[in-house]
Design an enzyme around this catalytic site. Structure first.
Site, PDB file in Angstrom:
ATOM      1  N   HIS A 155       0.831  -1.204   0.000  1.00 28.61           N
ATOM      2  CA  HIS A 155       0.000   0.000   0.000  1.00 28.61           C
ATOM      3  C   HIS A 155       0.867   1.256   0.000  1.00 28.61           C
ATOM      4  O   HIS A 155       2.099   1.198   0.105  1.00 28.61           O
ATOM      5  CB  HIS A 155      -0.956   0.006   1.197  1.00 28.61           C
ATOM      6  CG  HIS A 155      -0.266  -0.037   2.541  1.00 28.61           C
ATOM      7  ND1 HIS A 155       0.363   1.046   3.103  1.00 28.61           N
ATOM      8  CD2 HIS A 155      -0.121  -1.049   3.434  1.00 28.61           C
ATOM      9  CE1 HIS A 155       0.871   0.719   4.270  1.00 28.61           C
ATOM     10  NE2 HIS A 155       0.591  -0.570   4.507  1.00 28.61           N
ATOM     11  N   CYS A 174       2.824  -5.069   6.505  1.00 28.21           N
ATOM     12  CA  CYS A 174       2.608  -4.731   5.098  1.00 28.21           C
ATOM     13  C   CYS A 174       3.894  -4.192   4.459  1.00 28.21           C
ATOM     14  O   CYS A 174       4.881  -3.931   5.130  1.00 28.21           O
ATOM     15  CB  CYS A 174       1.501  -3.691   4.971  1.00 28.21           C
ATOM     16  SG  CYS A 174      -0.088  -4.240   5.632  1.00 28.21           S
ATOM     17  N   SER A 245       0.639 -30.863  22.999  1.00 24.21           N
ATOM     18  CA  SER A 245       0.418 -29.415  22.959  1.00 24.21           C
ATOM     19  C   SER A 245       1.483 -28.613  22.228  1.00 24.21           C
ATOM     20  O   SER A 245       1.359 -27.391  22.117  1.00 24.21           O
ATOM     21  CB  SER A 245       0.278 -28.872  24.387  1.00 24.21           C
ATOM     22  OG  SER A 245      -0.980 -29.211  24.909  1.00 24.21           O
ATOM     23  N   LYS A 248       0.130 -26.298  19.682  1.00 21.45           N
ATOM     24  CA  LYS A 248      -0.341 -24.926  19.922  1.00 21.45           C
ATOM     25  C   LYS A 248       0.591 -23.869  19.322  1.00 21.45           C
ATOM     26  O   LYS A 248       0.180 -22.711  19.137  1.00 21.45           O
ATOM     27  CB  LYS A 248      -0.518 -24.683  21.415  1.00 21.45           C
ATOM     28  CG  LYS A 248      -1.677 -25.491  22.029  1.00 21.45           C
ATOM     29  CD  LYS A 248      -1.874 -25.142  23.491  1.00 21.45           C
ATOM     30  CE  LYS A 248      -3.096 -25.844  24.074  1.00 21.45           C
ATOM     31  NZ  LYS A 248      -2.830 -27.222  24.485  1.00 21.45           N
ATOM     32  N   SER A 299      -0.629 -23.383  28.285  1.00 14.11           N
ATOM     33  CA  SER A 299      -1.110 -24.427  27.377  1.00 14.11           C
ATOM     34  C   SER A 299      -2.628 -24.561  27.442  1.00 14.11           C
ATOM     35  O   SER A 299      -3.175 -25.665  27.486  1.00 14.11           O
ATOM     36  CB  SER A 299      -0.445 -25.769  27.706  1.00 14.11           C
ATOM     37  OG  SER A 299      -0.521 -26.646  26.605  1.00 14.11           O
ATOM     38  N   LYS A 402       7.758 -24.898  23.866  1.00 12.59           N
ATOM     39  CA  LYS A 402       6.441 -25.385  24.298  1.00 12.59           C
ATOM     40  C   LYS A 402       6.563 -26.808  24.815  1.00 12.59           C
ATOM     41  O   LYS A 402       7.288 -27.621  24.229  1.00 12.59           O
ATOM     42  CB  LYS A 402       5.473 -25.342  23.110  1.00 12.59           C
ATOM     43  CG  LYS A 402       4.036 -25.666  23.453  1.00 12.59           C
ATOM     44  CD  LYS A 402       3.379 -24.502  24.160  1.00 12.59           C
ATOM     45  CE  LYS A 402       1.988 -24.901  24.640  1.00 12.59           C
ATOM     46  NZ  LYS A 402       2.038 -25.908  25.731  1.00 12.59           N
TER      47      LYS A 402
END
Length: 453
Positions: A155, A174, A245, A248, A299, A402
């Site tokens: 843009h 952007c 998990s 995630k 979690s 994680k």
């Protein structure tokens, strides 16, 4: 009779539009659409050859490799495509017409590296053209906007509703050009025009590992240098297993790239699923960005499901699988955003690809996993109340990761550390799957790395 003929003409035009481009053809109406078969663009993609799947537009980590990016670009040129080439390393945008360079434009600003609005490398297409688009996230007007994926646009120079211009330092992910330049580009491109985005991240070096393996319990593991892709240790790293998990992290990726994170989600009964620590309240509103914190720190299955309902659970899981493919996780598959189902599978090697993508492209997700809070988006009600279940959060070398556990997966953990090895700081990912004690195994690997190198 004349009115009837006009009606028939409009009806047929809509049918043709729907037949050519599905609902997209309907919404684009009579706008010009770039139509050329893209199936051969990725002829050199090794994963494309092996999978045989149809090409999907999206973020492709391999396009951060300069050699591969140039092959892809040259392929587009050879096949005489119209396309937009965005080189974020050189801050330059080019428009090619039938394989010939037609125009160069300097890039004024891009998404800040290491933030949740970092602009990702990939092969996209122009999905929408608007002469004046209002960003609900930044609360600014974006002239001559060309949307190429989710929250990402090319843009012109942005300004607030009162007409005050914004700064040019960074964008919300952007690619910003001078308004006169993007106006010219806007007039040249059609909906469907390919957009090739490059940002150099990886480079070959001569760092070599020599070692003796430690004694650890996981059925599958991988220790990998994310900078040069050296596999330091591995065991059954290509075997497909349930990952619990760790899933995630992919949920967070999809949420960050397809949801306006400032948008609020109202909690319903369907979102209040079983989870280790209950935090969400029925009928209460939370921003999508706020939900990332219980998702990644505690979690939270509730947060995972709530985020999926913003786009619809089926669509969200579909995007998780598309994102996994785009990152290079060819042997991974997901069935839910929380990682509860045993069918959420991956390999240690695929999770190494995920770790690399997060480290170089979405480090804000890793920041959250190690306890960093973003106050501008974060509800004070949660502040100081969330526990961090990621055991190594207090380790200064820990960059994020994680943990996970289900009966099917056993104990799992993905961790990224920046470790001093032979006088160099190296980004090291440690992935342990099917472990008897994921924390102890990861610590043993860390100790082994320190003693060995």
């Amino acid at each position: 009779m004349k009115k009837f003929k006009i009606f028939i003409f409009i009806f047929l035009a809509l049918i043709i539009g729907l037949g050519a481009g599905g609902l997209g053809g309907y919404f684009y109406g009579f706008k010009q659409v770039y139509q050329k078969n893209i199936g051969s663009i990725f002829a050199e993609f090794p994963e494309q050859k092996e999978s045989g799947d149809a090409l999907k537009f999206g973020s492709y980590q391999i396009l951060e490799n300069e050699e591969f990016f140039n092959k892809t670009k040259n392929n587009l040129i050879y096949q005489k495509f119209d396309f937009i080439n965005v080189n974020l390393s050189e801050m330059k945008l080019q428009f090619y017409k039938e394989g010939q360079l037609a125009k160069d434009y300097p890039i004024l600003s891009k998404g800040r590296e290491g933030s949740w609005w970092e602009t990702p490398a990939g092969l996209y297409q122009v999905e929408l053209k608007e002469k004046k688009h209002f960003s609900s996230m930044g609360r600014v007007w974006m002239p001559y906007s060309l949307e190429f994926q989710g929250n990402f646009f090319i843009h012109g120079e942005t300004y607030y509703p009162d007409g005050t211009p914004t700064t040019n330092r960074y964008t919300g992910g952007c690619v910003r050009l001078a308004t006169a330049d993007v106006k010219d580009l806007y007039s040249r491109v059609k909906i469907g025009t390919p957009v090739l985005v490059f940002d150099k991240k990886f480079e070959k070096d001569n760092f070599i590992y020599q070692f003796k393996k430690p004694e650890i319990s996981p059925k599958n593991y991988l220790v990998i240098d994310l900078k040069n892709n050296s596999e330091i240790l591995e065991k059954n790293s290509e075997e497909k297993v349930s990952i619990a998990s760790i899933t995630k992290l992919v949920t967070a990726l999809v949420a960050s790239e397809y949801i306006n994170l400032s948008k609020e989600i109202t909690i319903t009964d369907k979102m209040l699923v079983e989870t280790s620590i209950k935090r969400l309240e029925k009928n209460k509103k939370y921003s999508a960005f706020e939900l990332l914190h219980p998702l990644l720190l505690e979690s939270s299955n509730e947060a995972a499901v709530a985020l999926s309902y913003f786009l619809g659970p089926s669509r969200f899981v579909q995007l998780m699988n598309l994102k996994a493919k785009a990152v290079g996780m060819e042997n991974s598959f997901f069935v839910d955003p929380a990682g509860l189902g045993p069918e959420n599978i991956s390999t240690s090697k695929d999770l190494g690809m995920l770790a690399r993508y997060l480290y170089y492209n979405r480090s804000f997700i890793l920041d959250i996993t190690r306890g960093k809070l973003y106050d501008s988006f974060f509800n004070n009600e949660f502040k100081g109340k969330l526990e961090n279940l990621n055991h190594f959060a207090d380790n200064p070398e820990f960059k994020g990761g994680k943990i996970g556990f289900t009966n099917a997966a056993g104990k799992t953990m993905l961790s990224i550390f920046e470790i001093n090895i032979n006088g160099q700081t190296r980004p090291i990912a440690i992935i342990v799957l099917g472990s008897e004690d994921e924390i102890n195994d990861t610590q043993k690997i860390l100790t082994w790395l320190e003693k060995t190198f």
